[in-house]
Every structure is written in structure tokens, then in C-alpha cells.
Write an enzyme that holds these catalytic residues in place. Sequence first.
Site, PDB file in Angstrom:
ATOM      1  CE1 TYR A 239      -0.072   2.779  13.606  1.00 26.10           C
ATOM      2  CE2 TYR A 239      -2.030   3.803  12.670  1.00 26.10           C
ATOM      3  CZ  TYR A 239      -0.750   3.299  12.517  1.00 26.10           C
ATOM      4  OH  TYR A 239      -0.152   3.289  11.287  1.00 26.10           O
TER       5      TYR A 239
ATOM      6  CD  GLU B  97      -1.503   3.968   8.040  1.00 27.50           C
ATOM      7  OE1 GLU B  97      -1.256   4.421   9.189  1.00 27.50           O
ATOM      8  OE2 GLU B  97      -1.631   4.691   7.047  1.00 27.50           O
TER       9      GLU B  97
ATOM     10  NE  ARG C  94      -3.419   2.359   2.804  1.00 29.66           N
ATOM     11  CZ  ARG C  94      -3.200   3.228   3.781  1.00 29.66           C
ATOM     12  NH1 ARG C  94      -2.260   3.013   4.689  1.00 29.66           N
ATOM     13  NH2 ARG C  94      -3.920   4.328   3.864  1.00 29.66           N
TER      14      ARG C  94
ATOM     15  CG  ASN D 136      -5.085   3.365   8.692  1.00 34.83           C
ATOM     16  OD1 ASN D 136      -5.231   2.386   7.939  1.00 34.83           O
ATOM     17  ND2 ASN D 136      -4.556   4.496   8.285  1.00 34.83           N
TER      18      ASN D 136
ATOM     19  CG  HIS E  83      -0.998   8.876   3.461  1.00 31.41           C
ATOM     20  ND1 HIS E  83      -1.132   7.526   3.708  1.00 31.41           N
ATOM     21  CD2 HIS E  83      -0.643   9.412   4.655  1.00 31.41           C
ATOM     22  CE1 HIS E  83      -0.851   7.264   4.969  1.00 31.41           C
ATOM     23  NE2 HIS E  83      -0.548   8.401   5.574  1.00 31.41           N
TER      24      HIS E  83
ATOM     25  CD  GLU F 262      -4.700   7.540   9.919  1.00 33.32           C
ATOM     26  OE1 GLU F 262      -4.238   8.603  10.380  1.00 33.32           O
ATOM     27  OE2 GLU F 262      -4.353   6.423  10.318  1.00 33.32           O
TER      28      GLU F 262
HETATM   29  C1  FCB Z   1      -1.169   7.193  10.734  1.00 33.74           C
HETATM   30  C2  FCB Z   1      -0.756   7.700   9.374  1.00 33.74           C
HETATM   31  C3  FCB Z   1       0.582   7.184   8.907  1.00 33.74           C
HETATM   32  C4  FCB Z   1       1.571   7.090  10.036  1.00 33.74           C
HETATM   33  C5  FCB Z   1       0.983   6.339  11.210  1.00 33.74           C
HETATM   34  C6  FCB Z   1       1.929   6.159  12.359  1.00 33.74           C
HETATM   35  O1  FCB Z   1      -1.998   8.117  11.334  1.00 33.74           O
HETATM   36  O2  FCB Z   1      -1.716   7.364   8.408  1.00 33.74           O
HETATM   37  O3  FCB Z   1       1.023   8.011   7.861  1.00 33.74           O
HETATM   38  O4  FCB Z   1       2.015   8.331  10.375  1.00 33.74           O
HETATM   39  O5  FCB Z   1      -0.153   6.999  11.665  1.00 33.74           O
END
Ligand code: FCB
Length: 477
Positions: free
Chosen positions: A311, A382, A92, A309, A136, A181
Site C-alpha cells: 500500500y 492486495e 481472492r 500486500n 483474514h 498480514e
Molecule cells: C489490508 C487488509 C485488508 C484491507 C486493506 C485496506 O491491511 O488486508 O483487509 O483492510 O488493508
Amino acid sequence: MSNPASPPAVGILDPRPELTFPPGFLWGAATAAYQIEGAATEGGRAPSIWDTFSHTPGRVRDGHTGDVACDHYHRLRDDVALMADLGLTSYRFSVSWPRVQPGGTGPANPEGLDFYRRLIDELLTHGIEPWLTLYHWDLPQPLEDAGGWPARDTAARFADYTTLVADALGDRVRYWTTLNEPWCSAFLGYGSGTHAPGRSDRADAVRAGHHLMLGHGLAVQALRAARPEAEVGVTVNLYPVTPATDAPADRDAARRIDALANRFFLDPLLRGAYPADLMADLREVTDFGHVRDGDLAVISSPLDLVGINYYSRHVVAAPVEGVEPEAYWRSPSCWPGSEDVRFVSRGVPVTDMNWEIDAPGLVETLRRVHDEYTDLPLYVTENGSAFVDEVVDGRVDDAERLAYFDAHLRAAHAAIGAGVPLRGYFAWSLMDNFEWAWGYTKRFGMIYVDYESQARIPKSSARWYAEVIRRNGLAAQ
Ligand code: FCB
């Protein structure tokens, strides 16, 4: 919502079974143009908002810029060879808008398009499925000068750019995502101003969010027209939002942050409407006069997939009179109308970004999208972690990052077991890169980059991931 006191499932001591993923599951890694390409003034590329922002003193840690980054523009063959060594089945990447349409309007830059043609051809030669993200975060600077995402016209410009890219590259790309995002583009770019273009106006942030989604909807239509066979989606960053306690005020704080972080995007994109409670929460900020008849129908244009995405989790509590909101990884001004909600840390292990590690939150997030919003195929576009890496005898043993990936892949597998149509996973990131406002100070890569020499060193996590891909799953432990 899970109990905020429960520890995240990152323990690596318990014996764990072998897990196999469905056949055809896409195993990928992700990057973004400004974070890796460099060559900021080569090949006819013009500045984006991130060039301007990073060259403005005080905006990016240590004055770092993406001018050179990982020099991927000049090293694409070697980088694709590294991907092939890992056995990636998909990659990607994002197209830099100011590289292929430098002014943000008008003609294409053939040299810029050639770079992506070479990249895609190299991927295809190695049997790696290209996954193209159109935006992006690198808006051409002239479009920001004309008003940026708070201006409605930017959405139409994005659709034109999409047609240009689809015409040039659509014959060799199957998977497309429009935005990456939009929450970050809108609320960090125009709310807190911690990301480019660095503006801080609450109503503009909300307008930007709407016009990003409008641009997405128009881009979906443009892609359908240019390439009916394309698989089209969008990538949103989602968080489970948990109240710190069961008290009604804390639950309301969680509702507010969930509305801004998640439902602001999920509801218009997948249900064609803004949530009523979100609009009520934002009453002091905007009257939503920027939303025109027909916009929500465009925004909710049918998709083929949804990219997520993931985290971390947000744990939040109600404001307390006289107590400042806790200093947190996002400043209060990126939560318009809910600036005084407190973000609470649970004291669980965090990454080098200070983001709490919470693998069960990935299961929750995927199940929620599937149960509440859509039957569409989902992809984790992500997931990853920053840790401080050390090169010892030419090797980087990133055990914490490896454990993070392992825990989250186990969570992804659990989500599939619970009926979620998860079809692929992209590790963030293929290699260390320019981490936005943090510059090069945060490393997310599976491949270590020595920015002086541009040498690449696959870390332990990369070797481990290659084995996961080879087995199409995780070994017993
Ligand atoms: C996300 C972004 C990516 C990277 C990660 C850690 O928010 O999409 O570009 O910075 O975090």
C-alpha cells in the site's frame, strides 16, 4: 533505498507506452469474509473476535459492525456475475473460520462449508480461478477466550481448521494462502489494540506473531497432507522503510522499523530464523522463550508462492528528546521496543487513509523479496486505495483510484522487467466494504456499494480494470 524527497510516480500527464503482461498473468480482485459477507448469525455461524470487537462501543468508527456488511452471503451469484463482467481471471476471498467451524475446535458446520462450495462452483462456472485465504483475521471467539494467538495452542487449532477446509473444498481450489498480514493480527490486534481482539501487551504481540507463523507452518503441512497438488503460500504486508535523512540515527530507526514490519515475518518464513538485530531490539520486551526447538523449521516449511500486500512506504526518523513521536496512521504501541521512532510525512499526495502514494515502492518491495529471499513466484495479493467517492447521475468517477491502480500496475510491470517472477495482481478491493476499525467510512472498492439499498455501481476504475484485463496490459497514454 530511494531518495525520500523524490515524488511518487503518479503523474498522469506524461505520455506512457503500452505495457503487456506475461501470458497467464492472473488478474484478480480481493475481499475478506468479515468485510463483505454479513449474515453474522446465520447458517450456524458463531462470533469471531471481530464480532465482539465491533460490538464493543468505541472500538469501530461510528459503531459500525460487519453484521450485514455487503450482504455478500445472500448475493454471491450477483457478485460473481459482476466479477465475470469485469473479466477477472481470479478472485481472492477468505473463509470465515467461525462460519465453518463455529467453536474454533470440533466438528465442521456443513451449512457454512456449503456457502463456500456454492461460491467456488459459481466462480469455476465463470472461469474464475478461486484463491482461498484461510485466515483474514476472524479468530473464533472461544479461541480468543482460551488465550488467542499469544497462546501456542491456537496454532494447532489453526492446523485442524485447515485440514477441515482442505478436506471439504480442496477438490476445487488450486491456490491457497494461509494467513493474511500476520503483522496486523499480531501488532494491531495485541500491540496497539486498534484491531480485534483489542489487547495491548508488547510481549503478547510478539508471541502472537510467532504463533501465527507457527500456525502457518502447521497449516502448510496439513494442506500438503490433504491436497498434495495445492499451490500453497502466505500473504505478508510489506513496506519499504526509508530513513528521513542519511544521518546514522535515522538509518538506525529505519533498520528497527524494517525489522518489525518486514523481517520479523520474512526471515522466519523464508530463511527459518529471526533476525539477530530484531531480537536485540526486542530484548526489553521478550526473551523469545516462547520459541521452541523445531518451531522455525515448521515455520519455514517450503512454499509454492509468496503473496505480498503493498500500500505505501514508511519514512522514519530517530527519536528526538522531548518530542513526541508524530501522530501517524499506526499508533506507536504497534512498534514494540521502538515506540519512540518518528514516522515522517513527506508531504506527497496521500489517500483517504492518509497513506502516502508511492508506486516505486512496489518495485522496491518486489525486487527485495526476490533478490534477498526467494525465487518463488510472487503475487501482489492486495494493492489499492481509499478515496472519497461521490455518486453523480448514477455514476462514480474515481479518477484518483484509477490513477493509483495505473501507477502501481506500471510498477508491477517494471518489476517483471527487472526479473521478478510476478505472476498475478489482485486489486483491493472488489467492492467497498467494512474497513475494520474505520467501519464503512473508507471506500476501497472498484465497485461502489450503497449500504442502504445494497446496490452495486461499478466505478470508472472497474471499467478501466476490465479493459486492462481484456488487453492483458495497459494502453498507451
Ligand atoms: C489490508 C487488509 C485488508 C484491507 C486493506 C485496506 O491491511 O488486508 O483487509 O483492510 O488493508
